[in-house]
Every structure is written in C-alpha cells, then in structure tokens.
Design a protein around this motif. Structure first.
Motif, PDB file in Angstrom:
ATOM      1  N   SER A  94      -2.965  -2.692   3.323  1.00 38.40           N
ATOM      2  CA  SER A  94      -2.745  -2.663   4.805  1.00 38.40           C
ATOM      3  C   SER A  94      -4.032  -1.956   5.403  1.00 38.40           C
ATOM      4  CB  SER A  94      -1.683  -1.736   5.155  1.00 38.40           C
ATOM      5  OG  SER A  94      -0.485  -2.336   4.790  1.00 38.40           O
ATOM      6  N   THR A  95      -4.586  -1.127   4.674  1.00 44.26           N
ATOM      7  CA  THR A  95      -5.997  -0.389   5.173  1.00 44.26           C
ATOM      8  C   THR A  95      -7.108  -1.522   5.152  1.00 44.26           C
ATOM      9  OG1 THR A  95      -5.346   1.777   4.202  1.00 44.26           O
ATOM     10  CG2 THR A  95      -7.551   1.427   4.843  1.00 44.26           C
ATOM     11  N   ASP A  96      -7.135  -2.477   4.370  1.00 47.10           N
ATOM     12  CA  ASP A  96      -8.108  -3.578   4.424  1.00 47.10           C
ATOM     13  C   ASP A  96      -7.924  -4.432   5.652  1.00 47.10           C
ATOM     14  OD1 ASP A  96     -10.013  -3.499   2.186  1.00 47.10           O
ATOM     15  OD2 ASP A  96      -8.228  -3.676   0.878  1.00 47.10           O
ATOM     16  N   ARG A 132     -18.905   4.395  16.090  1.00 45.90           N
ATOM     17  CA  ARG A 132     -18.261   5.520  16.609  1.00 45.90           C
ATOM     18  C   ARG A 132     -18.545   6.799  15.935  1.00 45.90           C
ATOM     19  NH1 ARG A 132     -12.144   3.424  18.408  1.00 45.90           N
ATOM     20  NH2 ARG A 132     -12.917   1.325  19.164  1.00 45.90           N
ATOM     21  N   GLU A 192       0.778  -1.025  -0.030  1.00 50.54           N
ATOM     22  CA  GLU A 192      -0.111   0.077   0.089  1.00 50.54           C
ATOM     23  C   GLU A 192       0.755   1.461  -0.040  1.00 50.54           C
ATOM     24  OE1 GLU A 192      -3.538  -0.492   2.201  1.00 50.54           O
ATOM     25  OE2 GLU A 192      -3.457   1.575   3.074  1.00 50.54           O
ATOM     26  N   LYS A 229      -0.141   1.228  12.194  1.00 50.89           N
ATOM     27  CA  LYS A 229      -0.011   2.936  12.107  1.00 50.89           C
ATOM     28  C   LYS A 229      -1.720   3.139  12.128  1.00 50.89           C
ATOM     29  CE  LYS A 229       1.859   6.722   9.960  1.00 50.89           C
ATOM     30  NZ  LYS A 229       2.380   7.128   8.765  1.00 50.89           N
ATOM     31  N   GLU A 230      -2.247   2.642  11.148  1.00 49.49           N
ATOM     32  CA  GLU A 230      -3.750   2.996  10.656  1.00 49.49           C
ATOM     33  C   GLU A 230      -4.703   2.629  12.085  1.00 49.49           C
ATOM     34  OE1 GLU A 230      -4.755   3.154   6.323  1.00 49.49           O
ATOM     35  OE2 GLU A 230      -3.638   1.332   6.825  1.00 49.49           O
ATOM     36  N   ALA A 248       3.058  -3.084   9.506  1.00 51.91           N
ATOM     37  CA  ALA A 248       3.700  -1.809  10.198  1.00 51.91           C
ATOM     38  C   ALA A 248       2.537  -0.938   9.820  1.00 51.91           C
ATOM     39  CB  ALA A 248       4.905  -1.559   9.715  1.00 51.91           C
ATOM     40  N   LEU A 249       2.110  -0.789   8.510  1.00 50.36           N
ATOM     41  CA  LEU A 249       1.233   0.229   7.992  1.00 50.36           C
ATOM     42  C   LEU A 249      -0.174  -0.009   8.659  1.00 50.36           C
ATOM     43  CD1 LEU A 249       1.808   2.621   6.023  1.00 50.36           C
ATOM     44  CD2 LEU A 249       0.961   0.986   4.272  1.00 50.36           C
ATOM     45  N   SER A 267      -3.900   5.245  14.416  1.00 53.81           N
ATOM     46  CA  SER A 267      -4.594   6.670  14.087  1.00 53.81           C
ATOM     47  C   SER A 267      -6.138   6.780  14.147  1.00 53.81           C
ATOM     48  CB  SER A 267      -4.072   7.111  12.649  1.00 53.81           C
ATOM     49  OG  SER A 267      -4.642   6.632  11.868  1.00 53.81           O
ATOM     50  N   TRP A 268      -6.753   5.489  13.897  1.00 51.83           N
ATOM     51  CA  TRP A 268      -8.121   5.327  14.029  1.00 51.83           C
ATOM     52  C   TRP A 268      -8.864   5.274  15.436  1.00 51.83           C
ATOM     53  CZ3 TRP A 268      -9.134   0.851  10.143  1.00 51.83           C
ATOM     54  CH2 TRP A 268      -8.885   1.215   8.965  1.00 51.83           C
ATOM     55  N   GLY A 269      -7.696   5.211  16.350  1.00 51.12           N
ATOM     56  CA  GLY A 269      -7.975   5.105  17.990  1.00 51.12           C
ATOM     57  C   GLY A 269      -8.620   3.630  18.048  1.00 51.12           C
ATOM     58  N   VAL A 270      -8.369   2.688  17.321  1.00 47.61           N
ATOM     59  CA  VAL A 270      -9.000   1.361  17.746  1.00 47.61           C
ATOM     60  C   VAL A 270      -7.965   0.719  18.517  1.00 47.61           C
ATOM     61  CG1 VAL A 270      -9.584  -0.925  16.644  1.00 47.61           C
ATOM     62  CG2 VAL A 270     -10.286   1.223  15.498  1.00 47.61           C
ATOM     63  N   ASP A 271      -8.428   0.306  19.592  1.00 45.07           N
ATOM     64  CA  ASP A 271      -7.176  -0.670  20.389  1.00 45.07           C
ATOM     65  C   ASP A 271      -7.623  -1.848  20.843  1.00 45.07           C
ATOM     66  OD1 ASP A 271      -9.400  -0.022  22.226  1.00 45.07           O
ATOM     67  OD2 ASP A 271      -7.900   1.532  23.615  1.00 45.07           O
ATOM     68  N   VAL A 302     -14.979   2.051   8.750  1.00 45.32           N
ATOM     69  CA  VAL A 302     -14.997   0.993   9.817  1.00 45.32           C
ATOM     70  C   VAL A 302     -15.431   1.900  11.130  1.00 45.32           C
ATOM     71  CG1 VAL A 302     -13.098   0.406  11.197  1.00 45.32           C
ATOM     72  CG2 VAL A 302     -12.857   0.271   8.962  1.00 45.32           C
ATOM     73  N   MET A 303     -15.123   3.156  11.223  1.00 42.82           N
ATOM     74  CA  MET A 303     -15.770   3.936  12.432  1.00 42.82           C
ATOM     75  C   MET A 303     -17.271   3.516  12.482  1.00 42.82           C
ATOM     76  SD  MET A 303     -13.343   5.269  13.985  1.00 42.82           S
ATOM     77  CE  MET A 303     -11.993   4.484  13.714  1.00 42.82           C
ATOM     78  N   LEU A 324     -11.688   4.137   3.719  1.00 43.53           N
ATOM     79  CA  LEU A 324     -12.132   2.836   4.572  1.00 43.53           C
ATOM     80  C   LEU A 324     -12.313   3.229   5.915  1.00 43.53           C
ATOM     81  CD1 LEU A 324     -13.171   0.038   3.723  1.00 43.53           C
ATOM     82  CD2 LEU A 324     -11.168  -0.682   4.488  1.00 43.53           C
ATOM     83  N   ALA A 338      -9.840  -4.798  12.901  1.00 38.73           N
ATOM     84  CA  ALA A 338     -10.935  -4.112  13.735  1.00 38.73           C
ATOM     85  C   ALA A 338     -12.297  -4.849  13.694  1.00 38.73           C
ATOM     86  CB  ALA A 338     -10.902  -2.765  13.261  1.00 38.73           C
ATOM     87  N   THR A 339     -12.830  -4.975  12.486  1.00 38.43           N
ATOM     88  CA  THR A 339     -14.237  -5.443  12.356  1.00 38.43           C
ATOM     89  C   THR A 339     -14.638  -6.909  12.186  1.00 38.43           C
ATOM     90  OG1 THR A 339     -14.276  -5.273   9.981  1.00 38.43           O
ATOM     91  CG2 THR A 339     -14.788  -3.250  11.455  1.00 38.43           C
ATOM     92  N   CYS A 355      -8.813  -2.783   8.624  1.00 35.19           N
ATOM     93  CA  CYS A 355     -10.223  -2.870   8.847  1.00 35.19           C
ATOM     94  C   CYS A 355     -10.852  -4.391   9.279  1.00 35.19           C
ATOM     95  CB  CYS A 355     -10.740  -2.704   7.463  1.00 35.19           C
ATOM     96  SG  CYS A 355     -12.604  -2.913   7.279  1.00 35.19           S
TER      97      CYS A 355
END
Ligand code: SF4
Lengths: 164, 424
Positions: free
Chosen positions: B141-143, A164, A68, B44-45, B40-41, B48-52, A158-159, A154, B149-150, B146
C-alpha cells in the motif's frame, strides 16, 4: 545503531495469510492490527514476545499476499527487526517502505535458536548471537534502499520528490 | 548482452538503452491499481503525508472486490472510504460493484492495461496482466500511495526465468495444470524476485484465458511478474477491449533478444502431464490427479481471478451439463467479472450450473480469501480453482484446500471426492 532483542524463531515459508489472516484485512489501525499479529501461525505469539524481540526465519519469509497489514502488524506488535535466510519480494519491499528493519543472513538463521539473544549492528553490517556466540554478516543494502531507510521509510522519499 | 522482456520494458520506461539485474531504477507507471483493502491503507497514508492531489487520475484504478458486495459493517466502511477517494480525485478507472468484478479479470478485459506498459497493483496477483506482454507487479500500500502521489515507483531490475512448454496437451489439461506442474518443479521460492517469461507452441492452441491463469500464479513461485510474448491472439484480445475500440491508444510490444540472459531455464514437454492437484498447504505440493487417494470434499469453488474467465467456466459446464453435484457438496461458481457473468447468462452457461445444483455467485474474491460467500468450517475440505491453499486461507485453520483446474473441480463436485473427469 544497535538493535538488541530476544529471538522468536520460525521456519520456512511463513506466509502473510498466517501473519495477518484475511478476516482481519479490513483493519488499518495499527493497534488493532497488532492484536492479531501471527495469529494463525501461533495463537500465543503476543504472550511470547516482548518489545524489541527479533523474528528469525528460514526461507521465503512473508510469501503470498501483498497485504501490507502483515509487516505493519509485526511492527505494531513491537518486533524490533526480522532476520531471515530469504524473503518474498513484496514483503521485503513493504518492510523497507514502512521502516521495519529487515536483514538477510543465511548464516545467522542457521546458527540461531529460539530465545537466543541477538544484537544487530545496523551500520556495521553484523549480527552477534550472545547466547551461542558467533558473529554473522548480513547482505548489505543497495544505496537506494539505504536512502529510503535513512528517511524512515518511503514517506520521506515521496516528500522529497514532491519538493516538500 | 541481449535483454529479456522485463529488462526491455523497464529500460524503455527508465529512458535507458539497457538495464541489468540488480539495478534499482525509478520508473513512471502507466497504471497504479488497488483493491479496497490495499487502497484503504494507501489512502490513510496519503492523508497522513498531507498529499491531497494525485499525479494523474487517468492512471489510477480502484476495484472494490475482496469483501464486496460489502459483507459487513467493516467492509462497508472501507468501501465508502475508497469510493469517496475515487469521487474526490475523479479517478477514471473506478469499478463500482456491479460494473467490474475481480481486479485481475477486469483490468485486461476493459483495456485498462495494455502491452508494453508498467502497472503496479496493491495486490500480489497483479502479475496476471502480464499475459498481455506488459510488466505488472504486486506491491504494498505504501508503494501505491507513492505511485499515486508521484506517478513513479522504484523497481529493482529482476533476473528472469524462461519457461518453455512444447508438445500436445492431453484431454482436460489446461494452463492451470501447466503452472501447478511448474510450481511442483520450481517450488514456491523457486523464482523469487524473477520475471517469469513463458514461451512455447503450446500457447498457440490455448485461449488467452490460460495465459492469464499462468501469469496469475507467477507470484506463487515468488515471481515479480509473469510475462507472455505478444502474438496475434494478444492483439485480437487487446483490440477488442472497450477502451481500445473507443480510443485506439498506441501500445508497444516487447520480445526478448535471442541472447537474453535467463537465470533459470526450463523446457517442459507437456505431452505426459496429466491434470494436477496442489495439496494442502502449499501450491507447490503438487500431484497428478490420479495419485490422489479417496478424499471426500465439502465444497468446490470454481472461478475467481485465477480461473474465472469464460473458457474456464465453459470447461466446468461441459462436465456438469446434465449431471448433479453430489448431495452434500456445495459448489460455488464465481465469474471473474460482470462481463463474463453477462455472457454466461446470455449463452445459458449459468443455467447449466444452476441445473446441476451450483450457486452462481456474483463476481467477488469472497471465499478465495476466506472472506464471505463460502467460508470453510473446521476440518472441511474444498477443491478450488483459486491460487493459494495456505493454512486457514479459506476459513477455519483446520480446513483444507486442494487447488485444481475447473474441469477437475467440476468432476470432483459430482463425485463428492477429488477425482478426474475421466472417471465420470
Ligand atoms: S480472487 Fe483471490 S487471489 Fe484473486 S484477487 Fe481475489 S483474493 Fe486475491
């Protein structure tokens, strides 16, 4: 929304290895990534482009590795949009996911040369070539992709899923 | 209308009776995998999304393999980030250096991915696992962030390609040659966004290793995934994995309907196919090895995720046994996983390579991505059993990579030029 820019023209099968070579794949910082964008395709890429410029490509743009960092570097380097005849699928979804505007228009690619001035009417579904004249339609985005794009990528989606 | 394998697996996960190509569905993932670079990416995402919190630490897999054992300080920093994430979230399938190997060899072998499942991976060659009759597909990496997270991913239902291979294979012709030949026929964009489904009686007489090689390179034709039918061989492989033996998890298998709609269909009679070589700078720039002129080489890489399974190494060792690598050629052997390395040591396979003058490396992507352990200098030429030969892929922009099977690579190492085992 209208995106306007000058064309940086490439051909077929531009792969993610030349967009962002393996030796830089440990980077995650966007400013650092931008410094190496397209390095193995064209050493002078960064000197040649200005913010908002539009990459116009032929077949299979972004093929190869799923990295990416390739589309991220393009976005971070200031490229405003990409227009191509066709894309490789992982690259395509990465662009949608990170909110880099990306359009599929074989007709536009066929009739566009280096340094042409383009404007893209994102919601109107057309691209205008101001240098040579000509108006081209691009493939409409499926509803789901529009939703992601409306949310700027995305992350917004997701949020919402996470409530959220 | 009947359904292809990919359509059935996606419909099954989406909770729908059927799906059609072009439809976009949201599906739960059975496994979301990343290597240290893509992870790694993703990490990082997520931050930044605040998902812990991740959706399910048992369905996450992390394999540091590209620049490991850490090649420099940058690689070390990335590996540390990924390990910390794995620890924090108690990720079940974390394969530290020394306990895993290359992601696409490790996952199927350990039973991390099973037939009928959907796996997304932050690596384009995630499609390798499709050899086990699952839908495994590379994403960014964004996928992956996601999915972590979900627990879900959006998928466009692909059209499908049916490739059938029949006939009797000639000596030194393997899965690698079949897929290179296919790439020469279809071209690199030839199956863009398709599910490539492989059929034919040829696979009855080949080990699963060859299916992994062919599923691995589905992406080289633009495929979303590469899938094989489930048969006794798949069953034997899956049910011998450590995870299966320990847990006996249930799994489902999928075969296409007789009237499934395939956008592309090809039938290949393999009888006339000789070993194939993909010339620079594209995997579809393919010629039979006999048509390759006298090309001197500097390096040979045997193994990695495309051809680093035990059978691949055995085929190379058979050629190298009692022979010597040409004096000025570097030959680097890279087993796909620690498990394979272990068997190679136990059975004396690694000694055959060492006696012939090869380096027997640890399992890593290393040279395949021009990272370390065999980076090419300007104008150097390499014969590699990996999957990509793009400009600059293994090092300097003017270096060149030829792709081949492990027997051809071994023979070339001995001759110091590209050639076939028949010439020895
Ligand atoms: S061995 Fe090469 S192709 Fe395979 S995962 Fe590693 S870098 Fe990718």
């Amino acid at each position: 929304m209208i995106l306007k820019g000058r064309v940086y023209r490439v051909g077929d099968n531009i792969n993610t290895d030349v967009i962002m070579p393996g030796r830089w794949c440990h980077l995650t910082d966007e400013a650092e990534l931008a410094k190496h964008c397209m390095e193995d395709h064209d050493r002078d890429f960064l000197q040649k482009i200005k913010p908002g410029d539009i990459i116009v490509a032929d077949e299979n743009f972004g093929c190869g590795s799923s990295r990416e960092v390739a589309p991220l570097s393009i976005k971070a380097a200031g490229i405003g949009a990409i227009v191509a005849r066709t894309y490789a699928r992982i690259f395509y979804r990465n662009c949608i996911n990170i909110g880099l505007p990306i359009f599929e228009s074989p007709a536009c690619a066929a009739a566009t040369g280096p340094d042409d001035g383009l404007s893209i009417d994102v919601f109107g579904g057309k691209i205008i070539n101001h240098t040579r004249g000509g108006e081209f339609a691009f493939a409409p985005f499926p509803e789901f992709m529009k939703t992601i794009m409306d949310k700027g990528g995305l992350q917004g989606w997701v949020m919402e899923r996470l409530g959220r | 209308m009947g359904q292809t394998i990919a359509e059935k697996i996606i419909a099954d996960h989406a909770g729908l009776p059927t799906v059609v190509p072009g439809q976009i569905v949201n599906v739960p993932v059975d496994m979301a995998m990343a290597n240290e670079l893509s992870a790694a990416l993703s990490i990082k995402e997520l931050n930044s999304w605040g998902v812990d919190k991740v959706f399910d630490p048992r369905k996450i897999c992390l394999v540091p393999d590209h620049f490991t054992p850490n090649k420099d300080l940058n690689a070390a920093a990335i590996a540390t980030t990924v390990r910390a994430f794995a620890q924090k979230h108690d990720v079940r399938w974390y394969f530290e250096v020394g306990r895993g190997g290359i992601e696409h060899a490790v996952l199927p072998e350990e039973g991390v991915i099973l037939p009928g499942q959907i796996m997304v991976g932050g690596d384009s060659h995630t499609c390798t696992a499709g050899a086990l009759n699952c839908l495994a597909t590379g994403v960014g990496s964004t996928d992956i962030a996601c999915a972590w997270a979900t627990g879900e991913v959006w998928l466009k239902v692909p059209t499908s390609a049916a490739l059938e291979y029949t006939g009797k294979l000639r000596p030194h012709v393997y899965g690698k040659d079949l897929i290179l030949y296919t790439l020469g026929d279809l071209g690199t964009p030839g199956a863009t966004y398709m599910s490539i489904e492989y059929f034919g009686d040829v696979f009855d007489n080949l080990p699963l290793a060859d299916r992994f090689t062919m599923a691995n390179m589905a992406i080289e034709a633009g495929g979303k995934c590469g899938i094989f039918r489930f048969d006794e061989k798949t069953k034997d492989f899956v049910e011998a994995t450590p995870r299966f033996i320990a847990e006996r998890p249930a799994y489902h298998t999928f075969a296409p309907d007789a009237d499934a709609a395939y956008a592309v269909s090809r039938k290949y009679d393999v009888t006339h196919i000789e070993p194939q070589v993909a010339c620079p700078f594209s995997p579809d720039n393919v010629k039979p090895v006999s048509e390759i002129e006298d090309i001197k080489i500097d390096q040979v890489v045997i193994g990695c995720c495309t051809n680093g399974r035990l059978e691949d190494l055995q085929r190379a060792a058979e050629i190298l046994r009692g022979r010597q690598v040409e004096k000025h050629v570097r030959a680097i052997i890279i087993p796909g996983s620690q498990r394979i390395a272990r068997i190679a040591h136990e059975t004396g396979l690694s000694n055959i390579f060492i006696d012939a003058g090869c380096v027997f490396s640890t399992s890593t992507c290393g040279p395949c991505i021009g990272g370390h352990m065999g980076v090419l200098d300007a104008d150097e030429v390499c014969v590699s059993t990996t999957n990509r030969n793009f400009r600059g892929r293994m090092g300097h922009l003017t270096s060149e990579v030829y792709l081949a099977n492990t027997a051809v690579a071994a023979a070339s190492a001995i001759m110091g030029r590209i050639g076939s085992p028949d010439e020895l």
